[in-house]
Design an enzyme around this catalytic site. Structure first.
Site, PDB file in Angstrom:
ATOM      1  N   GLY A  28       0.784  -1.242   0.000  1.00 30.47           N
ATOM      2  CA  GLY A  28       0.000   0.000   0.000  1.00 30.47           C
ATOM      3  C   GLY A  28       0.810   1.283   0.000  1.00 30.47           C
ATOM      4  O   GLY A  28       2.050   1.276   0.006  1.00 30.47           O
ATOM      5  N   HIS A 254      -5.419  14.429  14.961  1.00 30.71           N
ATOM      6  CA  HIS A 254      -4.174  15.205  15.033  1.00 30.71           C
ATOM      7  C   HIS A 254      -4.331  16.494  15.853  1.00 30.71           C
ATOM      8  O   HIS A 254      -3.559  16.763  16.759  1.00 30.71           O
ATOM      9  CB  HIS A 254      -3.687  15.578  13.627  1.00 30.71           C
ATOM     10  CG  HIS A 254      -3.493  14.401  12.715  1.00 30.71           C
ATOM     11  ND1 HIS A 254      -3.123  13.161  13.165  1.00 30.71           N
ATOM     12  CD2 HIS A 254      -3.609  14.283  11.368  1.00 30.71           C
ATOM     13  CE1 HIS A 254      -3.009  12.330  12.127  1.00 30.71           C
ATOM     14  NE2 HIS A 254      -3.309  12.991  11.033  1.00 30.71           N
ATOM     15  N   LYS A 347      -8.400  21.533   3.389  1.00 34.31           N
ATOM     16  CA  LYS A 347      -7.697  21.061   2.185  1.00 34.31           C
ATOM     17  C   LYS A 347      -7.873  22.133   1.116  1.00 34.31           C
ATOM     18  O   LYS A 347      -8.816  22.928   1.169  1.00 34.31           O
ATOM     19  CB  LYS A 347      -8.338  19.766   1.688  1.00 34.31           C
ATOM     20  CG  LYS A 347      -8.248  18.626   2.690  1.00 34.31           C
ATOM     21  CD  LYS A 347      -7.326  17.555   2.183  1.00 34.31           C
ATOM     22  CE  LYS A 347      -7.065  16.510   3.227  1.00 34.31           C
ATOM     23  NZ  LYS A 347      -5.825  15.798   3.045  1.00 34.31           N
ATOM     24  N   GLN A 381       4.971  22.867  11.148  1.00 34.64           N
ATOM     25  CA  GLN A 381       5.542  22.656   9.817  1.00 34.64           C
ATOM     26  C   GLN A 381       5.015  23.713   8.863  1.00 34.64           C
ATOM     27  O   GLN A 381       3.943  24.250   9.116  1.00 34.64           O
ATOM     28  CB  GLN A 381       5.207  21.251   9.288  1.00 34.64           C
ATOM     29  CG  GLN A 381       3.722  20.988   9.122  1.00 34.64           C
ATOM     30  CD  GLN A 381       3.394  19.531   8.868  1.00 34.64           C
ATOM     31  OE1 GLN A 381       4.018  18.640   9.395  1.00 34.64           O
ATOM     32  NE2 GLN A 381       2.400  19.273   8.034  1.00 34.64           N
ATOM     33  N   ARG A 474      -8.020  31.251   1.354  1.00 33.43           N
ATOM     34  CA  ARG A 474      -7.775  31.079   2.796  1.00 33.43           C
ATOM     35  C   ARG A 474      -8.868  30.266   3.474  1.00 33.43           C
ATOM     36  O   ARG A 474      -8.805  30.023   4.671  1.00 33.43           O
ATOM     37  CB  ARG A 474      -7.678  32.451   3.465  1.00 33.43           C
ATOM     38  CG  ARG A 474      -6.446  33.247   3.043  1.00 33.43           C
ATOM     39  CD  ARG A 474      -6.365  34.584   3.742  1.00 33.43           C
ATOM     40  NE  ARG A 474      -6.397  34.452   5.187  1.00 33.43           N
ATOM     41  CZ  ARG A 474      -7.347  34.951   5.963  1.00 33.43           C
ATOM     42  NH1 ARG A 474      -8.363  35.615   5.424  1.00 33.43           N
ATOM     43  NH2 ARG A 474      -7.298  34.777   7.261  1.00 33.43           N
TER      44      ARG A 474
HETATM   45  N1  LIG Z   1      -1.447   6.888   3.022  1.00 30.95           N
HETATM   46  C1  LIG Z   1      -1.143   7.761   3.968  1.00 30.95           C
HETATM   47  O1  LIG Z   1      -0.395   8.719   3.767  1.00 30.95           O
HETATM   48  C2  LIG Z   1      -1.709   7.604   5.359  1.00 30.95           C
HETATM   49  C3  LIG Z   1      -2.446   6.480   5.708  1.00 30.95           C
HETATM   50  N2  LIG Z   1      -2.893   6.316   6.992  1.00 30.95           N
HETATM   51  C4  LIG Z   1      -3.620   5.121   7.370  1.00 30.95           C
HETATM   52  O2  LIG Z   1      -2.838   3.971   7.120  1.00 30.95           O
HETATM   53  C5  LIG Z   1      -3.624   2.895   6.709  1.00 30.95           C
HETATM   54  C6  LIG Z   1      -3.179   2.404   5.351  1.00 30.95           C
HETATM   55  O3  LIG Z   1      -3.268   3.446   4.416  1.00 30.95           O
HETATM   56  P1  LIG Z   1      -2.857   3.284   2.880  1.00 30.95           P
HETATM   57  O4  LIG Z   1      -1.557   2.596   2.764  1.00 30.95           O
HETATM   58  O5  LIG Z   1      -3.034   4.595   2.261  1.00 30.95           O
HETATM   59  O6  LIG Z   1      -3.992   2.308   2.364  1.00 30.95           O
HETATM   60  P2  LIG Z   1      -4.104   1.542   0.988  1.00 30.95           P
HETATM   61  O7  LIG Z   1      -5.454   1.856   0.414  1.00 30.95           O
HETATM   62  O8  LIG Z   1      -2.923   1.753   0.114  1.00 30.95           O
HETATM   63  O9  LIG Z   1      -4.189   0.035   1.510  1.00 30.95           O
HETATM   64  C7  LIG Z   1      -3.077  -0.703   1.985  1.00 30.95           C
HETATM   65  C8  LIG Z   1      -3.159  -2.128   1.452  1.00 30.95           C
HETATM   66  O10 LIG Z   1      -4.315  -2.757   2.014  1.00 30.95           O
HETATM   67  C9  LIG Z   1      -4.915  -3.605   1.039  1.00 30.95           C
HETATM   68  N3  LIG Z   1      -6.306  -3.158   0.824  1.00 30.95           N
HETATM   69  C10 LIG Z   1      -6.755  -2.032   0.246  1.00 30.95           C
HETATM   70  N4  LIG Z   1      -8.094  -1.971   0.241  1.00 30.95           N
HETATM   71  C11 LIG Z   1      -8.512  -3.093   0.841  1.00 30.95           C
HETATM   72  C12 LIG Z   1      -9.793  -3.624   1.145  1.00 30.95           C
HETATM   73  N5  LIG Z   1     -10.907  -2.969   0.842  1.00 30.95           N
HETATM   74  N6  LIG Z   1      -9.867  -4.809   1.772  1.00 30.95           N
HETATM   75  C13 LIG Z   1      -8.749  -5.484   2.098  1.00 30.95           C
HETATM   76  N7  LIG Z   1      -7.502  -5.017   1.814  1.00 30.95           N
HETATM   77  C14 LIG Z   1      -7.395  -3.845   1.202  1.00 30.95           C
HETATM   78  C15 LIG Z   1      -4.103  -3.465  -0.217  1.00 30.95           C
HETATM   79  O11 LIG Z   1      -3.175  -4.535  -0.229  1.00 30.95           O
HETATM   80  P3  LIG Z   1      -3.447  -5.902  -0.945  1.00 30.95           P
HETATM   81  O12 LIG Z   1      -4.619  -5.788  -1.828  1.00 30.95           O
HETATM   82  O13 LIG Z   1      -2.179  -6.189  -1.669  1.00 30.95           O
HETATM   83  O14 LIG Z   1      -3.647  -6.828   0.199  1.00 30.95           O
HETATM   84  C16 LIG Z   1      -3.336  -2.187  -0.048  1.00 30.95           C
HETATM   85  O15 LIG Z   1      -2.105  -2.192  -0.694  1.00 30.95           O
HETATM   86  C17 LIG Z   1      -5.061   3.404   6.720  1.00 30.95           C
HETATM   87  O16 LIG Z   1      -5.631   3.077   7.936  1.00 30.95           O
HETATM   88  C18 LIG Z   1      -4.890   4.903   6.573  1.00 30.95           C
HETATM   89  O17 LIG Z   1      -5.957   5.621   7.091  1.00 30.95           O
HETATM   90  C19 LIG Z   1      -2.604   7.234   7.964  1.00 30.95           C
HETATM   91  C20 LIG Z   1      -1.898   8.365   7.681  1.00 30.95           C
HETATM   92  C21 LIG Z   1      -1.424   8.669   6.362  1.00 30.95           C
HETATM   93  O1  LIG Z   2      -3.459  11.696   8.543  1.00 33.72           O
HETATM   94  C1  LIG Z   2      -3.428  12.494   7.641  1.00 33.72           C
HETATM   95  O2  LIG Z   2      -2.445  13.400   7.630  1.00 33.72           O
HETATM   96  C2  LIG Z   2      -2.064  14.020   6.412  1.00 33.72           C
HETATM   97  C3  LIG Z   2      -1.192  15.196   6.804  1.00 33.72           C
HETATM   98  O3  LIG Z   2      -0.021  14.730   7.413  1.00 33.72           O
HETATM   99  P1  LIG Z   2       1.296  15.617   7.351  1.00 33.72           P
HETATM  100  O4  LIG Z   2       2.264  14.869   8.177  1.00 33.72           O
HETATM  101  O5  LIG Z   2       1.671  15.719   5.904  1.00 33.72           O
HETATM  102  O6  LIG Z   2       0.939  16.946   7.917  1.00 33.72           O
HETATM  103  C4  LIG Z   2      -3.263  14.457   5.599  1.00 33.72           C
HETATM  104  O7  LIG Z   2      -2.838  14.907   4.332  1.00 33.72           O
HETATM  105  C5  LIG Z   2      -4.180  13.279   5.412  1.00 33.72           C
HETATM  106  O8  LIG Z   2      -5.366  13.714   4.748  1.00 33.72           O
HETATM  107  C6  LIG Z   2      -4.548  12.648   6.720  1.00 33.72           C
HETATM  108  O9  LIG Z   2      -5.194  11.413   6.484  1.00 33.72           O
END
Ligand SMILES: NC(=O)C1=CN([C@@H]2O[C@H](COP(=O)(O)OP(=O)(O)OC[C@H]3O[C@@H](n4cnc5c(N)ncnc54)[C@H](OP(=O)(O)O)[C@@H]3O)[C@@H](O)[C@H]2O)C=CC1
Ligand SMILES: O=C1O[C@H](COP(=O)(O)O)[C@@H](O)[C@H](O)[C@H]1O
Length: 508
Positions: A28, A254, A347, A381, A474
């Protein structure tokens, strides 16, 4: 021993020199952008125990090479090529499902083989499970891990990413399910804002400086604003964002975490539980946010940028999900009664900035009419800084009062400074078994109580008004009036940073 070496030693002691880290959701976005780069930096700077192995786990089919390419793509450490090659040797990928015992048994067999090959003795077979997964699979994964992969011959650590539910009820359900599988001591709920340098600095600023600790209350502080601004919209994340909205995405977690560190009483020590006890206490003093204390907005197309409703990943083209919110919390205790805590997040705004702005009251009987209010600003930041806006005589022959600042901008004060990413610091804390910067389950419960009634009104569209604002602006036009209503005095008069002119003024 210097404090950094002490941390290295603490990791070694806690883990007996060995750990296997399993990143679930290794295919992911979060894993690729944050988790693996953080693990690499910890490896590069010598914080991982000597005997560390990292296993990526997800459903996707990937060859070993594809996996290695994916997890190293976002590593940006200069001159670290050699270490990247070494890092690749301590990681591999294992494919499996999230809701199937057989997959987890196979993962367990794989981990056992690795542990044996690496010569790790019984008792030292520590495992860390990092759930970089969508919340929909947290519960089945927790059960699957507990039943099949739990470290019976060492310690277990489970790292969970936000969102921790959608409201009080769903969060409680998640908390109960996790509690059936793991002890609170084993669970680390990440709110990555708690790993940011300036957020970690808050307690030091407050409790290690006599001049702040003495004026940190309603007698001297008029308002507190905690602001989060991002210059981009939901682009590509519309599916996720529309379900959550800005309040659940950023404010409930946050910004509220920051609020609790600003408002809590002094903990009896710097121990994790002492800090978390105080955070819970102060959250319990905040009643649910009233709709009348909220300003909500959604961005519309402007400056060649699409509006929220034009996001192709959005399912509901009439969505009323807020992409901007300014909410006021009232902390009903002796210290804070009557002081508004204004939490603002949006946003597609005009800036990328996160800051804490504490505005002090007017000086009683001030000799210098029109002198601006003092403010203490902690910029989280970009470019970490602590500065105080204060009044000074204009240098030179003038007796004019100008507003200026005592400025601690980190990048000019601390030369060659490299501030670690929040995830580096938090993963290190997990290995050190330090829970201070993680969210405890009762903290979460208190946090959801503050937001749930308002969120339900917004979800049910009950008397809720969503103001439009232009992409890159803003925020809603009503914003200045809104913060003014809570007493914020935006006196920009005579304010210059840095001071450009110190010669005689015309007004002498
Ligand atoms: N992305 C970011 O910057 C941030 C993310 N988070 C949190 O981290 C967690 C992961 O985020 P992120 O990596 O963006 O998520 P992704 O949507 O990229 O999902 C991660 C992995 O989970 C599997 N997946 C996706 N959708 C489903 C589904 N519906 N059912 C089962 N498996 C699924 C997939 O792997 P596969 O299919 O290979 O198993 C995917 O690669 C979340 O809880 C998110 O809120 C928090 C802060 C920032
Ligand atoms: O958890 C989240 O945080 C990011 C912002 O994180 P930052 O470290 O870049 O300030 C936000 O963009 C995202 O929507 C939210 O899920």
């Amino acid at each position: 021993m210097n404090p950094i070496d002490q941390m290295r030693a603490q990791v070694c002691k806690e883990l007996n020199g060995a750990i296997t880290i399993v990143v679930l959701g290794a295919s992911g976005d979060l894993a690729k952008k944050k988790t693996y780069p953080a693990l690499f930096r910890l490896f590069h700077y010598g914080f991982l125990p000597e005997n560390t192995f990292i296993v990526g786990y997800a459903r996707s089919k990937m060859t070993h090479e594809e996996y290695l390419d994916r997890i190293t793509r976002f590593i940006k450490v200069k001159g670290a090529e050699e270490d990247i090659e070494k890092f690749k040797k301590i990681t591999s990928y294992h494919q499996g499902q999230y809701d199937d015992d057989k997959s987890f048994q196979s993962l367990n067999d794989y981990l056992k083989t690795l542990e044996k090959e690496r010569g790790i003795d019984v008792g030292k077979r520590n495992r860390m499970f990092y759930m970089a997964l969508p919340p929909s699979v947290f519960i089945p994964v927790a059960h699957g891990l507990k039943k099949n992969v739990y470290a019976k011959e060492g310690s277990t650590r489970v790292v969970v990413e936000k969102p921790f539910g959608m409201d009080s009820a769903s969060s409680k359900h998640l908390a109960q399910s996790l509690a059936q599988c793991f002890s609170e001591e084993e669970v680390y709920r990440i709110d990555h804002y708690l790993g940011k340098e300036m957020v970690k600095n808050l307690m030091v600023v407050r409790f290690a400086n006599i001049f702040f600790s003495q004026i940190w209350d309603r007698k001297y502080i008029d308002s507190v604003q905690i602001t989060f601004k991002e210059p981009f919209g939901s682009e590509g994340r519309g599916g996720y964002f529309d379900e959550f909205g800005i309040i659940r995405d950023v404010i409930q977690n946050h910004l509220l975490q920051v609020l609790s560190l600003v408002a809590m009483e002094r903990p009896i020590s710097t121990e994790a539980e002492a800090i978390r006890d105080e955070k819970v206490k102060v959250l319990k003093c905040i009643p649910p946010i009233e709709l009348s204390d909220a300003l909500l907005g959604q961005y519309v197309a402007a400056n060649g940028k699409p509006g929220y409703l034009e996001d192709e990943t959005l399912k509901d083209k009439n969505s009323l999900t807020p992409t901007f919110a300014a909410l006021v919390c009232w902390v009903q205790n002796e210290r804070w009664e009557g002081v508004p805590f204004i939490l603002k997040a949006g946003k597609a705004l005009n800036d990328a900035k996160v800051e804490i702005r504490i505005q002090f009251r007017n000086v009683a009987g001030n000799l210098y009419k029109g002198a601006a209010r003092n403010e203490l600003v902690l910029r989280v930041q970009p470019e970490e800084a602590v500065y105080i806006k204060f009044n000074n005589k204009e240098p030179g022959l003038s007796y004019h009062t100008i507003q200026t600042d005592l400025d601690l901008s980190y990048h000019s004060r601390y030369k060659d400074l490299e501030i670690p990413d929040a995830y580096d610091s938090l993963l290190l804390d997990v290995m050190r078994r330090d829970h201070s910067n993680f969210v405890r389950s009762d903290e979460l419960e208190a946090a959801w109580k503050i937001f749930t009634p308002l969120l339900h009104k917004i979800d049910g569209r009950e008397g809720v008004k969503i103001e439009n604002y232009a992409y890159g602006s803003r925020g809603p036009a009503q914003l200045d009036g809104f913060v003014k209503r809570y007493g914020y005095d935006k006196s920009e008069a005579h304010y210059a940073w840095p001071i450009q002119k110190v010669g005689p003024s015309k007004e002498q």
